[in-house]
Design a protein around this motif. Structure first.
Motif, PDB file in Angstrom:
ATOM      1  N   ASP A  75      41.679  45.597  16.355  1.00 19.04           N
ATOM      2  CA  ASP A  75      41.287  45.463  17.761  1.00 19.04           C
ATOM      3  C   ASP A  75      42.140  46.393  18.601  1.00 19.04           C
ATOM      4  OD1 ASP A  75      39.373  43.555  17.239  1.00 19.04           O
ATOM      5  OD2 ASP A  75      40.542  41.853  17.992  1.00 19.04           O
ATOM      6  N   PHE A  76      41.570  46.885  19.691  1.00 15.04           N
ATOM      7  CA  PHE A  76      42.293  47.740  20.635  1.00 15.04           C
ATOM      8  C   PHE A  76      42.026  47.226  22.037  1.00 15.04           C
ATOM      9  CE2 PHE A  76      42.366  51.246  23.671  1.00 15.04           C
ATOM     10  CZ  PHE A  76      43.573  51.885  23.379  1.00 15.04           C
ATOM     11  N   VAL A  77      43.070  47.056  22.843  1.00 13.79           N
ATOM     12  CA  VAL A  77      42.908  46.536  24.199  1.00 13.79           C
ATOM     13  C   VAL A  77      43.249  47.625  25.216  1.00 13.79           C
ATOM     14  CG1 VAL A  77      45.262  45.583  24.254  1.00 13.79           C
ATOM     15  CG2 VAL A  77      43.511  44.684  25.819  1.00 13.79           C
ATOM     16  N   ASP A  78      42.451  47.680  26.295  1.00 12.12           N
ATOM     17  CA  ASP A  78      42.691  48.673  27.342  1.00 12.12           C
ATOM     18  C   ASP A  78      42.270  48.073  28.685  1.00 12.12           C
ATOM     19  OD1 ASP A  78      43.454  51.087  28.465  1.00 12.12           O
ATOM     20  OD2 ASP A  78      41.512  52.043  28.142  1.00 12.12           O
ATOM     21  N   ILE A 144      46.047  46.939  18.436  1.00 18.67           N
ATOM     22  CA  ILE A 144      46.672  48.129  19.006  1.00 18.67           C
ATOM     23  C   ILE A 144      46.613  48.019  20.521  1.00 18.67           C
ATOM     24  CG2 ILE A 144      46.601  50.635  19.191  1.00 18.67           C
ATOM     25  CD1 ILE A 144      45.272  50.751  16.474  1.00 18.67           C
ATOM     26  N   VAL A 145      47.770  48.198  21.159  1.00 15.25           N
ATOM     27  CA  VAL A 145      47.870  48.097  22.616  1.00 15.25           C
ATOM     28  C   VAL A 145      48.084  49.490  23.187  1.00 15.25           C
ATOM     29  CG1 VAL A 145      49.139  47.056  24.526  1.00 15.25           C
ATOM     30  CG2 VAL A 145      48.922  45.818  22.364  1.00 15.25           C
ATOM     31  N   ASP A 146      47.354  49.790  24.253  1.00 17.85           N
ATOM     32  CA  ASP A 146      47.516  51.086  24.904  1.00 17.85           C
ATOM     33  C   ASP A 146      48.697  50.988  25.874  1.00 17.85           C
ATOM     34  OD1 ASP A 146      46.693  53.769  25.497  1.00 17.85           O
ATOM     35  OD2 ASP A 146      45.970  53.025  27.418  1.00 17.85           O
ATOM     36  N   GLY A 147      49.778  51.687  25.569  1.00  9.82           N
ATOM     37  CA  GLY A 147      50.951  51.641  26.442  1.00  9.82           C
ATOM     38  C   GLY A 147      52.233  51.648  25.636  1.00  9.82           C
ATOM     39  N   GLY A 148      53.347  51.456  26.316  1.00  8.16           N
ATOM     40  CA  GLY A 148      54.659  51.517  25.669  1.00  8.16           C
ATOM     41  C   GLY A 148      55.203  50.154  25.300  1.00  8.16           C
ATOM     42  N   LYS A 149      56.535  50.041  25.318  1.00  2.23           N
ATOM     43  CA  LYS A 149      57.195  48.815  24.885  1.00  2.23           C
ATOM     44  C   LYS A 149      56.896  47.629  25.800  1.00  2.23           C
ATOM     45  CE  LYS A 149      61.019  51.030  22.410  1.00  2.23           C
ATOM     46  NZ  LYS A 149      62.506  51.165  22.276  1.00  2.23           N
ATOM     47  N   GLY A 150      56.703  47.903  27.093  1.00  4.76           N
ATOM     48  CA  GLY A 150      56.397  46.821  28.026  1.00  4.76           C
ATOM     49  C   GLY A 150      55.084  46.143  27.691  1.00  4.76           C
ATOM     50  N   GLN A 151      54.028  46.950  27.483  1.00  6.46           N
ATOM     51  CA  GLN A 151      52.722  46.399  27.131  1.00  6.46           C
ATOM     52  C   GLN A 151      52.769  45.713  25.769  1.00  6.46           C
ATOM     53  OE1 GLN A 151      53.253  49.335  28.530  1.00  6.46           O
ATOM     54  NE2 GLN A 151      51.793  49.628  30.197  1.00  6.46           N
ATOM     55  N   LEU A 200      44.228  57.384  15.074  1.00  3.09           N
ATOM     56  CA  LEU A 200      44.663  56.455  16.116  1.00  3.09           C
ATOM     57  C   LEU A 200      44.211  56.917  17.502  1.00  3.09           C
ATOM     58  CD1 LEU A 200      48.296  55.723  14.846  1.00  3.09           C
ATOM     59  CD2 LEU A 200      46.322  54.178  14.748  1.00  3.09           C
ATOM     60  N   ALA A 201      44.279  58.234  17.731  1.00  3.55           N
ATOM     61  CA  ALA A 201      43.841  58.782  19.017  1.00  3.55           C
ATOM     62  C   ALA A 201      42.340  58.565  19.214  1.00  3.55           C
ATOM     63  CB  ALA A 201      44.178  60.266  19.099  1.00  3.55           C
ATOM     64  N   ALA A 202      41.573  58.623  18.115  1.00 10.12           N
ATOM     65  CA  ALA A 202      40.127  58.391  18.209  1.00 10.12           C
ATOM     66  C   ALA A 202      39.835  56.957  18.654  1.00 10.12           C
ATOM     67  CB  ALA A 202      39.468  58.680  16.864  1.00 10.12           C
ATOM     68  N   ILE A 203      40.595  55.995  18.116  1.00  5.44           N
ATOM     69  CA  ILE A 203      40.435  54.602  18.536  1.00  5.44           C
ATOM     70  C   ILE A 203      40.796  54.465  20.010  1.00  5.44           C
ATOM     71  CG2 ILE A 203      41.295  52.245  18.246  1.00  5.44           C
ATOM     72  CD1 ILE A 203      41.727  52.829  15.302  1.00  5.44           C
ATOM     73  N   GLN A 204      41.899  55.091  20.382  1.00  3.36           N
ATOM     74  CA  GLN A 204      42.360  55.050  21.772  1.00  3.36           C
ATOM     75  C   GLN A 204      41.315  55.649  22.715  1.00  3.36           C
ATOM     76  OE1 GLN A 204      45.904  57.403  22.550  1.00  3.36           O
ATOM     77  NE2 GLN A 204      46.797  55.695  23.683  1.00  3.36           N
ATOM     78  N   ASN A 205      40.755  56.781  22.340  1.00  3.34           N
ATOM     79  CA  ASN A 205      39.747  57.443  23.175  1.00  3.34           C
ATOM     80  C   ASN A 205      38.473  56.609  23.289  1.00  3.34           C
ATOM     81  OD1 ASN A 205      41.420  59.635  23.639  1.00  3.34           O
ATOM     82  ND2 ASN A 205      40.605  60.815  21.916  1.00  3.34           N
ATOM     83  N   GLU A 206      38.082  55.959  22.198  1.00  2.83           N
ATOM     84  CA  GLU A 206      36.902  55.100  22.238  1.00  2.83           C
ATOM     85  C   GLU A 206      37.150  53.905  23.159  1.00  2.83           C
ATOM     86  OE1 GLU A 206      33.184  53.147  21.308  1.00  2.83           O
ATOM     87  OE2 GLU A 206      33.923  55.195  21.549  1.00  2.83           O
ATOM     88  N   GLY A 207      38.358  53.370  23.121  1.00  6.16           N
ATOM     89  CA  GLY A 207      38.706  52.280  24.023  1.00  6.16           C
ATOM     90  C   GLY A 207      38.651  52.713  25.472  1.00  6.16           C
ATOM     91  N   HIS A 208      39.189  53.898  25.752  1.00  4.18           N
ATOM     92  CA  HIS A 208      39.142  54.438  27.116  1.00  4.18           C
ATOM     93  C   HIS A 208      37.695  54.649  27.570  1.00  4.18           C
ATOM     94  CE1 HIS A 208      43.347  54.660  27.039  1.00  4.18           C
ATOM     95  NE2 HIS A 208      43.531  55.914  26.665  1.00  4.18           N
ATOM     96  N   ARG A 209      36.888  55.203  26.665  1.00  4.81           N
ATOM     97  CA  ARG A 209      35.482  55.468  27.007  1.00  4.81           C
ATOM     98  C   ARG A 209      34.763  54.183  27.394  1.00  4.81           C
ATOM     99  NH1 ARG A 209      30.807  54.375  25.477  1.00  4.81           N
ATOM    100  NH2 ARG A 209      31.576  53.143  23.723  1.00  4.81           N
ATOM    101  N   TYR A 210      34.936  53.147  26.574  1.00  2.00           N
ATOM    102  CA  TYR A 210      34.254  51.881  26.836  1.00  2.00           C
ATOM    103  C   TYR A 210      34.782  51.223  28.114  1.00  2.00           C
ATOM    104  CZ  TYR A 210      32.289  47.235  25.986  1.00  2.00           C
ATOM    105  OH  TYR A 210      31.609  46.063  26.100  1.00  2.00           O
TER     106      TYR A 210
END
Length: 286
Positions: A75-78, A144-151, A200-210
Motif C-alpha cells: 500500500d502507498f499513502v499520499d 510505503i509513506v510519501d515523506g520523511g521521518k516525520g510522516q 519505488l518511484a513508479a509506485i510513488q508517481n502512481e500515488g501522486h497521479r491518483y
C-alpha cells in the motif's frame, strides 16, 4: 436465476424457519442486489489471489534490502491539497508489483486536519485500516509513506494504536524532488540500486497521479455545486439532478432554457442561467 425453491425448502426444514424465494417486488430487488454484491466480492477475491501468482524481481530485491518477507501486497499513502483546502488522502495498492486499482481508496480530510500533513496522514491511515480490520479484509505486507521521518513516525503510531502487523517505510527525495532512498522503521536511510529505485518511484508517481486526479475531480465538483448556491427554488435535490445531468458548469451554461425548464421550474432555470452568464461576463471583463 437467483432464487431456488428446492434450496429454500431444504433451508426451511433445517432452520425450522420459513425461507421464501421472491419472484417480484422489493424482496427480489434486495436479493438481486445481494447476489451482485457477492459476485463482485468473489471476483475481487479471485483477482487478488491470481495476482499473487508469480514473483517479481524488484519485490525480491526490496525484501532482501529490508530483511522482510516477500511483499506481495504493498500500500502507498499520499495526501493532495491546495493551500490546505479540499485536502484529500489516497491509499493505492500494488499486488505483486503491479497496480491493483480495485483496491484504490480516497478519503476526504476533515477540515481541522486540512493544513496539517501529519494529521491528514494519521486520519487517512486510521480510517483505512480500521475499516479493513472490521471487515476482515487483506492487510498489506508493506506500507510505503510519501515523506520523511516525520510522516513515517505518524504511520508507525497508527500501526501501534491499531496493532497492525506489517512493515512500513518512507521514501526520501533529493533537492530536485527525485526519490533517492528509503527509510526503514528504525529511521535508517537506506540507499538502493537504480532498478529498485525506479520501481519505488513508479509506485510513488502512481500515488501522486491518483491523488491529484481525485483532488481535481473533488475541487471541480465543489466549484460546480457552489455555483448553484443562492438561487431561490434550487434546493439540494434539484442541485443533484443538475449535477448528474450536466457534468460541468460550461455544459450547463449552454443548455437552452426550454430544455432546462423540463428539469426545474422555468423561473428557477431563468435565474440560474442569468447568474451563470453574469459570472461568466464578469470574469471576462465585460
Amino acid at each position: 436465476m437467483v432464487g431456488n425453491s428446492f434450496i429454500a425448502e431444504a433451508l426451511t426444514l433445517y432452520y425450522d424457519k420459513e425461507v421464501i424465494v421472491p419472484s417480484r417486488g422489493q424482496n427480489l430487488e434486495i436479493l438481486n442486489r445481494a447476489y451482485q454484491n457477492a459476485t463482485s466480492a468473489l471476483q475481487k477475491h479471485l483477482l487478488y489471489h491470481q495476482a499473487l501468482g508469480t514473483e517479481n524481481e524488484s519485490l525480491t530485491a526490496l525484501s532482501e534490502t529490508l530483511g522482510i518477507k516477500y511483499p506481495s501486497h504493498i500500500d502507498f499513502v499520499d495526501i493532495a491539497h491546495l493551500f490546505g483546502s479540499n485536502a484529500q488522502g489516497v491509499v493505492i495498492t500494488y499486488i505483486n508489483g503491479r497496480p491493483f486499482k480495485k483496491l484504490y481508496r480516497k478519503y476526504n480530510i476533515e477540515n481541522e486536519n486540512s493544513f496539517d500533513d501529519y494529521a491528514s496522514i494519521k486520519e487517512v491511515l486510521t480510517r483505512h485500516y480500521k475499516r479493513k480490520l472490521i471487515e476482515g479484509k487483506h492487510l498489506p505486507d508493506l506500507l510505503i509513506v510519501d515523506g520523511g521521518k516525520g510522516q513515517l513516525g505518524v504511520a508507525l503510531s497508527v500501526k501501534d494504536e491499531l496493532n497492525l502487523d506489517f512493515n512500513i517505510i518512507s521514501l526520501v527525495k533529493d533537492d530536485k524532488h527525485t526519490t533517492k532512498a528509503l527509510i526503514n522503521e528504525e529511521g535508517d536511510e537506506i540507499s538502493v540500486n537504480k532498478n529498485l529505485l525506479t520501481f519505488l518511484a513508479a509506485i510513488q508517481n502512481e500515488g501522486h497521479r491518483y491523488a491529484i486526479t481525485s483532488h481535481r475531480a473533488k475541487r471541480g465538483k465543489g466549484t460546480y455545486t457552489s455555483a448553484l448556491d443562492g438561487i431561490k427554488g434550487l434546493g439540494k435535490k434539484r442541485k443533484m439532478l443538475l449535477l448528474n445531468t450536466y457534468k460541468s458548469i460550461d455544459v450547463l451554461k449552454s443548455v437552452p432554457l426550454t430544455e432546462l425548464s423540463q428539469l426545474i421550474p422555468r423561473e428557477v432555470a431563468e435565474a440560474l442561467l442569468t447568474k451563470l452568464n453574469r459570472v461568466d461576463d464578469t470574469e471576462g471583463g465585460v
